[in-house]
Design a protein around this motif. Structure first.
Motif, PDB file in Angstrom:
ATOM      1  N   ALA A   5       1.089  -1.286   0.046  1.00  0.00           N
ATOM      2  CA  ALA A   5       0.363   0.175   0.290  1.00  0.00           C
ATOM      3  C   ALA A   5       0.565   1.180   0.166  1.00  0.00           C
ATOM      4  O   ALA A   5       1.961   1.326   0.893  1.00  0.00           O
ATOM      5  N   TYR A   6       0.388   2.428  -0.527  1.00  0.00           N
ATOM      6  CA  TYR A   6       1.341   3.540  -0.788  1.00  0.00           C
ATOM      7  C   TYR A   6       0.090   4.621  -1.280  1.00  0.00           C
ATOM      8  O   TYR A   6      -1.202   4.443  -1.475  1.00  0.00           O
ATOM      9  N   PHE A   7       0.765   5.778  -0.717  1.00  0.00           N
ATOM     10  CA  PHE A   7      -0.045   7.471  -0.601  1.00  0.00           C
ATOM     11  C   PHE A   7       0.748   7.560  -2.086  1.00  0.00           C
ATOM     12  O   PHE A   7       1.352   7.429  -2.475  1.00  0.00           O
ATOM     13  N   ASN A   8      -0.449   8.567  -2.718  1.00  0.00           N
ATOM     14  CA  ASN A   8      -0.199   8.989  -3.939  1.00  0.00           C
ATOM     15  C   ASN A   8      -0.521  10.343  -4.009  1.00  0.00           C
ATOM     16  O   ASN A   8      -0.797  10.548  -4.370  1.00  0.00           O
ATOM     17  N   PHE A   9       0.592  11.285  -3.329  1.00  0.00           N
ATOM     18  CA  PHE A   9       0.843  13.004  -3.949  1.00  0.00           C
ATOM     19  C   PHE A   9       1.146  13.444  -5.322  1.00  0.00           C
ATOM     20  O   PHE A   9       1.499  13.623  -5.699  1.00  0.00           O
ATOM     21  N   SER A  10      -0.191  14.260  -5.699  1.00  0.00           N
ATOM     22  CA  SER A  10       0.062  14.857  -6.623  1.00  0.00           C
ATOM     23  C   SER A  10      -0.783  16.741  -6.554  1.00  0.00           C
ATOM     24  O   SER A  10      -1.144  16.326  -7.112  1.00  0.00           O
ATOM     25  N   GLU A  11       0.461  16.923  -5.576  1.00  0.00           N
ATOM     26  CA  GLU A  11       0.186  18.386  -5.590  1.00  0.00           C
ATOM     27  C   GLU A  11       0.419  18.706  -7.247  1.00  0.00           C
ATOM     28  O   GLU A  11       0.426  19.939  -7.710  1.00  0.00           O
ATOM     29  N   ALA A  12       1.668  18.516  -7.341  1.00  0.00           N
ATOM     30  CA  ALA A  12       1.952  19.366  -8.421  1.00  0.00           C
ATOM     31  C   ALA A  12       2.380  17.446  -8.772  1.00  0.00           C
ATOM     32  O   ALA A  12       3.264  16.936  -9.067  1.00  0.00           O
ATOM     33  N   SER A  13       2.989  18.673 -10.858  1.00  0.00           N
ATOM     34  CA  SER A  13       3.781  16.900 -11.445  1.00  0.00           C
ATOM     35  C   SER A  13       5.023  17.665 -11.420  1.00  0.00           C
ATOM     36  O   SER A  13       5.454  18.805 -11.183  1.00  0.00           O
ATOM     37  N   ILE A  14       6.276  16.475 -11.038  1.00  0.00           N
ATOM     38  CA  ILE A  14       7.335  16.303 -11.009  1.00  0.00           C
ATOM     39  C   ILE A  14       7.860  15.619 -11.934  1.00  0.00           C
ATOM     40  O   ILE A  14       7.765  14.649 -12.820  1.00  0.00           O
ATOM     41  N   THR A  15       9.118  16.725 -12.564  1.00  0.00           N
ATOM     42  CA  THR A  15      10.211  16.020 -13.924  1.00  0.00           C
ATOM     43  C   THR A  15      11.601  15.671 -13.534  1.00  0.00           C
ATOM     44  O   THR A  15      11.713  16.532 -12.643  1.00  0.00           O
ATOM     45  N   ALA A  16      11.992  14.628 -14.063  1.00  0.00           N
ATOM     46  CA  ALA A  16      13.428  14.486 -13.300  1.00  0.00           C
ATOM     47  C   ALA A  16      14.157  14.808 -13.632  1.00  0.00           C
ATOM     48  O   ALA A  16      14.312  16.236 -14.702  1.00  0.00           O
ATOM     49  N   THR A  17      15.435  15.158 -13.279  1.00  0.00           N
ATOM     50  CA  THR A  17      16.153  16.639 -13.759  1.00  0.00           C
ATOM     51  C   THR A  17      17.435  16.039 -14.946  1.00  0.00           C
ATOM     52  O   THR A  17      16.403  14.300 -15.201  1.00  0.00           O
ATOM     53  N   SER A  18      18.022  16.348 -15.307  1.00  0.00           N
ATOM     54  CA  SER A  18      18.344  15.779 -16.480  1.00  0.00           C
ATOM     55  C   SER A  18      19.427  14.892 -16.249  1.00  0.00           C
ATOM     56  O   SER A  18      19.377  13.947 -17.597  1.00  0.00           O
ATOM     57  N   SER A  19      19.949  14.957 -15.061  1.00  0.00           N
ATOM     58  CA  SER A  19      20.799  13.558 -14.594  1.00  0.00           C
ATOM     59  C   SER A  19      20.083  12.296 -13.964  1.00  0.00           C
ATOM     60  O   SER A  19      19.801  11.789 -13.711  1.00  0.00           O
ATOM     61  N   GLY A  20      18.816  12.646 -14.476  1.00  0.00           N
ATOM     62  CA  GLY A  20      16.901  11.153 -13.732  1.00  0.00           C
ATOM     63  C   GLY A  20      17.243  11.635 -12.520  1.00  0.00           C
ATOM     64  O   GLY A  20      16.600  10.287 -11.739  1.00  0.00           O
ATOM     65  N   MET A  21      17.422  12.348 -11.310  1.00  0.00           N
ATOM     66  CA  MET A  21      17.299  12.710  -9.949  1.00  0.00           C
ATOM     67  C   MET A  21      15.999  13.603 -10.002  1.00  0.00           C
ATOM     68  O   MET A  21      15.402  14.017 -10.939  1.00  0.00           O
ATOM     69  N   VAL A  22      15.785  13.170  -8.407  1.00  0.00           N
ATOM     70  CA  VAL A  22      14.773  14.349  -8.053  1.00  0.00           C
ATOM     71  C   VAL A  22      14.833  15.342  -7.643  1.00  0.00           C
ATOM     72  O   VAL A  22      16.049  15.383  -7.274  1.00  0.00           O
ATOM     73  N   PRO A  23      14.325  16.361  -8.625  1.00  0.00           N
ATOM     74  CA  PRO A  23      14.542  17.818  -8.479  1.00  0.00           C
ATOM     75  C   PRO A  23      14.890  18.648  -6.869  1.00  0.00           C
ATOM     76  O   PRO A  23      13.379  17.073  -5.729  1.00  0.00           O
ATOM     77  N   THR A  24      14.907  19.367  -6.333  1.00  0.00           N
ATOM     78  CA  THR A  24      15.137  19.910  -4.814  1.00  0.00           C
ATOM     79  C   THR A  24      14.262  20.816  -4.756  1.00  0.00           C
ATOM     80  O   THR A  24      14.327  21.900  -5.421  1.00  0.00           O
ATOM     81  N   SER A  25      13.747  21.486  -3.872  1.00  0.00           N
ATOM     82  CA  SER A  25      13.220  22.892  -3.154  1.00  0.00           C
ATOM     83  C   SER A  25      14.129  23.043  -1.732  1.00  0.00           C
ATOM     84  O   SER A  25      14.157  22.358  -0.918  1.00  0.00           O
TER      85      SER A  25
END
Length: 313
Positions: free
Chosen positions: A207-227
């Motif tokens: 089981a998992y949650f699916n948070f979708s408050e905004a779309s997320i696109t991988a960085t050019s190196s395939g990583m998760v972007p950060t803020s």
């Protein structure tokens, strides 16, 4: 000699007869079987073990839920009240430290590559505590043929052994794996409360949650972007004091749950990410910090960890 001849002839006919019978036996194909995820064995999940947790590790005194116990993420310490970049009060969930390297989540599509396979649950290869686990997943498309039976494949190993095409996309999803029965009832910024989704892990239900408050696109190196997120603790971090920093808890306004933690972006921003790069401010600045402008006016300590904190209303 005559008897021997007839004996050999009889054996020859017997051999031919047996051979013909074998050839006429119909071969019964082994058909793929669809598995029912609602009756499948459920995976045991522990987000607070010493192998899975970072800032949130269960001890005999901190009251964190036990292994496989449902978690109410609407209770402290799993939800925090801070400010968004404009100084508006904002709430966000706390799903602990997560890496920037996403794990794959396998999503099945028909031959056209764009139509999802109805009835097929997504598949993951890791859960909390496994090496390489991450709440953030990169969508990997599995393109099957028209004869594919939904939910006949239920593990990463089966996917990798299959002849189907696997394609890694740039789409990142925030889907923390949690124990069955866990809740996160606060609505996200789309006005929809977070509910559990069922998937497969090694042939078992997860089981998992699916948070979708905004779309997320991988960085050019395939990583998760950060803020960035700017935080202040009750006790400023001190390497010589294990009770300092995160262990001391966020500094709050007296008698309330209001921190002066400031989120660097909001879901409407193009650079928004729920994976926050923690910037620590000295708590002497607490009363002066209430938005991004004031937060960035002070020098932050070296960046801390990256934490998964999706914003909710």
């Amino acid at each position: 000699m005559k008897n021997l001849f007839f004996l050999m002839l009889a054996f020859s006919f017997l051999s031919i007869s047996c051979s013909n019978d074998d050839e006429n036996i119909p071969l019964i194909p082994i058909l793929p079987i669809s598995k029912d995820i609602n009756t499948a064995v459920k995976v045991s999940v522990d987000r607070f073990s010493v192998t899975a947790g970072h800032l949130m590790v269960r001890t005999t005194s901190n009251g964190l839920p036990g292994a496989n116990a449902p978690v109410n993420f609407d209770n402290a310490p799993f939800i925090t009240t801070g400010f968004d970049r404009m100084g508006v009060v904002a709430k966000y969930y706390n799903f602990d430290v997560q890496p920037t390297t996403p794990s794959p989540i396998y999503v099945f599509f028909k031959a056209d590559g764009s139509t999802p396979v109805s009835g097929q649950n997504n598949i993951i290869g890791t859960i909390p505590g496994d090496s390489g686990y991450n709440d953030f997943w990169v969508v990997t498309k599995v393109v099957v043929n028209d004869s594919y039976v939904p939910n006949s494949i239920t593990s990463k190993a089966e996917i990798l052994a299959s002849p189907y095409t696997k394609t890694t996309t740039t789409t990142i999803v925030n889907c923390p794996v949690v124990p069955f029965g866990s809740t996160a009832a606060k609505s996200n910024t789309t006005g929809v409360s977070s509910t559990l989704t069922l998937g497969w892990y090694n042939g078992k239900a997860v089981a998992y949650f699916n948070f979708s408050e905004a779309s997320i696109t991988a960085t050019s190196s395939g990583m998760v972007p950060t803020s960035p997120i700017y935080v202040m603790f009750n006790v400023d971090p001190d390497s010589a004091n294990p009770a300092s920093g995160p262990a001391s808890g966020f500094k709050q306004e007296t008698g309330t749950m209001q921190t002066h933690n400031v989120l660097g972006t909001i879901p409407a921003d193009s650079g928004y990410s729920p994976l926050w790069s923690v910037q620590v401010l000295g708590n002497a600045n607490f009363s002066s910090v209430n938005n991004l402008t004031t937060a960035t006016s002070f020098t932050s300590m070296p960046a801390g960890a990256t934490v998964n904190c999706p914003i909710v209303k």
